[in-house]
Design a protein around this motif. Structure first.
Motif, PDB file in Angstrom:
ATOM      1  N   THR A   3     -49.564  38.033  18.834  1.00  0.00           N
ATOM      2  CA  THR A   3     -50.742  37.498  19.593  1.00  0.00           C
ATOM      3  C   THR A   3     -50.700  36.052  19.167  1.00  0.00           C
ATOM      4  O   THR A   3     -50.525  35.515  18.083  1.00  0.00           O
ATOM      5  N   ALA A   4     -50.632  35.141  20.412  1.00  0.00           N
ATOM      6  CA  ALA A   4     -50.904  34.038  20.155  1.00  0.00           C
ATOM      7  C   ALA A   4     -52.367  33.567  20.300  1.00  0.00           C
ATOM      8  O   ALA A   4     -53.078  33.679  21.541  1.00  0.00           O
ATOM      9  N   CYS A   5     -52.882  33.017  19.034  1.00  0.00           N
ATOM     10  CA  CYS A   5     -54.197  32.624  19.214  1.00  0.00           C
ATOM     11  C   CYS A   5     -54.457  31.374  19.822  1.00  0.00           C
ATOM     12  O   CYS A   5     -53.621  30.273  19.786  1.00  0.00           O
ATOM     13  N   ASN A  22     -41.576  28.177  17.933  1.00  0.00           N
ATOM     14  CA  ASN A  22     -42.728  27.891  18.572  1.00  0.00           C
ATOM     15  C   ASN A  22     -42.762  28.739  19.915  1.00  0.00           C
ATOM     16  O   ASN A  22     -41.948  28.286  20.753  1.00  0.00           O
ATOM     17  N   VAL A  23     -44.025  29.123  20.030  1.00  0.00           N
ATOM     18  CA  VAL A  23     -44.386  29.677  21.728  1.00  0.00           C
ATOM     19  C   VAL A  23     -45.815  29.326  22.165  1.00  0.00           C
ATOM     20  O   VAL A  23     -46.491  29.373  21.238  1.00  0.00           O
ATOM     21  N   ARG A  24     -45.757  28.425  23.087  1.00  0.00           N
ATOM     22  CA  ARG A  24     -47.062  27.675  23.569  1.00  0.00           C
ATOM     23  C   ARG A  24     -47.154  28.430  25.129  1.00  0.00           C
ATOM     24  O   ARG A  24     -46.351  28.157  25.920  1.00  0.00           O
ATOM     25  N   PHE A  25     -48.391  29.055  25.289  1.00  0.00           N
ATOM     26  CA  PHE A  25     -48.667  29.562  26.556  1.00  0.00           C
ATOM     27  C   PHE A  25     -49.415  28.861  27.424  1.00  0.00           C
ATOM     28  O   PHE A  25     -50.291  28.240  27.120  1.00  0.00           O
ATOM     29  N   VAL A  33     -53.424  35.411  23.798  1.00  0.00           N
ATOM     30  CA  VAL A  33     -52.235  36.279  24.555  1.00  0.00           C
ATOM     31  C   VAL A  33     -51.713  37.099  23.732  1.00  0.00           C
ATOM     32  O   VAL A  33     -51.096  36.621  22.936  1.00  0.00           O
ATOM     33  N   GLU A  34     -51.745  38.276  24.348  1.00  0.00           N
ATOM     34  CA  GLU A  34     -50.808  39.318  23.659  1.00  0.00           C
ATOM     35  C   GLU A  34     -49.579  39.256  24.373  1.00  0.00           C
ATOM     36  O   GLU A  34     -49.349  39.331  25.439  1.00  0.00           O
TER      37      GLU A  34
END
Length: 251
Positions: free
Chosen positions: A183-185, A223-226, A242-243
């Protein structure tokens, strides 16, 4: 689901680019219009540029041999299908033999064709492949579709061992990781790598999530930024959680 792949070294980056070009060639070669076959030819020129490094073939052969040695270690393992293992080893041996049969620099026979190199130099200019710039090429484009296809297949055929070799490496690489849901908070995700050797990151997102990952990674942190895929105004970061499915791949 839509899958995004992020290579972490130049070798994998090159293989992914070539895979994309081979897929483009396979698709447009089936077409019948002169435009389809123009796209095929320009993809061949791009492939020539990507694979032009003198050490590329050596790198690919080394990677295949490394995979062969890794698979041989599973001989007599009761948890591994002997039939599947033998099939994988046979594929690697065939791909290796095909690469060894490629003599000289990759695509040297294309570089020695003055007619093709003339098209290549003009095609690099925006709109430079018009009929008044390349009348002989325009004549070729108006030939019978099967004649054009035969020419294109002849130019591509010597490069097919490259396609077969990289397909094996990328298939094994993609299968090497275990996907995990994350999960990307508020659109942000960070993972400490702890020095783990990773060659490629795969991120899978539901298409309806309206989220595009921007990925950066090294051996210490991922690092993952949506971002929202807004093509009208300036892209902005997702404000919701984002799941997504994360796979860390390494051979």
């Amino acid at each position: 689901m839509i899958t995004f792949e992020y290579p972490l070294n130049e070798r994998i980056r090159t293989l992914l680019r070539l895979e994309d070009l081979f897929a483009r060639i396979a698709h447009t070669l089936r077409g019948e219009s002169p435009i389809d076959h123009h796209v095929t030819l320009t993809a061949i020129f791009e492939m020539l540029e990507v694979a032009s490094r003198s050490e590329f073939k050596v790198d690919l052969l080394q990677e295949l041999e490394r995979q062969r040695q890794s698979l041989l270690a599973f001989r007599d393992n009761p948890d591994i299908s002997e039939e599947a293992l033998s099939g994988a080893l046979y594929e690697i041996e065939q791909a290796t033999a095909g690469l060894l049969s490629v003599s000289g620099k990759i695509g040297h026979y294309l570089r020695e064709n003055d007619w093709l190199m003339g098209i290549r130099s003009r095609a690099a200019i925006p709109g430079g492949a018009c009929q008044f710039d390349l009348p002989a090429y325009y004549h070729w484009q108006n030939r019978d579709v099967e004649a054009r296809r035969r020419d294109l297949e002849g130019w591509i055929r010597p490069m097919l061992p490259i396609r077969d070799g990289l397909a094996i490496v990328l298939r094994l690489l993609r299968a090497s990781g275990r996907p995990e849901m994350q999960t990307a908070c508020r659109g942000n995700y960070q993972l400490t790598m702890g020095g783990r050797p990773i060659q490629m990151v795969r991120v899978r997102v539901q298409l309806g999530a309206q989220a595009v990952p921007e990925i950066s990674a090294n051996k210490y942190v991922l690092n993952v930024r949506f971002m929202r895929p807004d093509t009208i105004s300036r892209p902005r970061q997702c404000e919701n959680d984002v799941e997504f499915e994360l796979t860390l791949c390494n051979l």
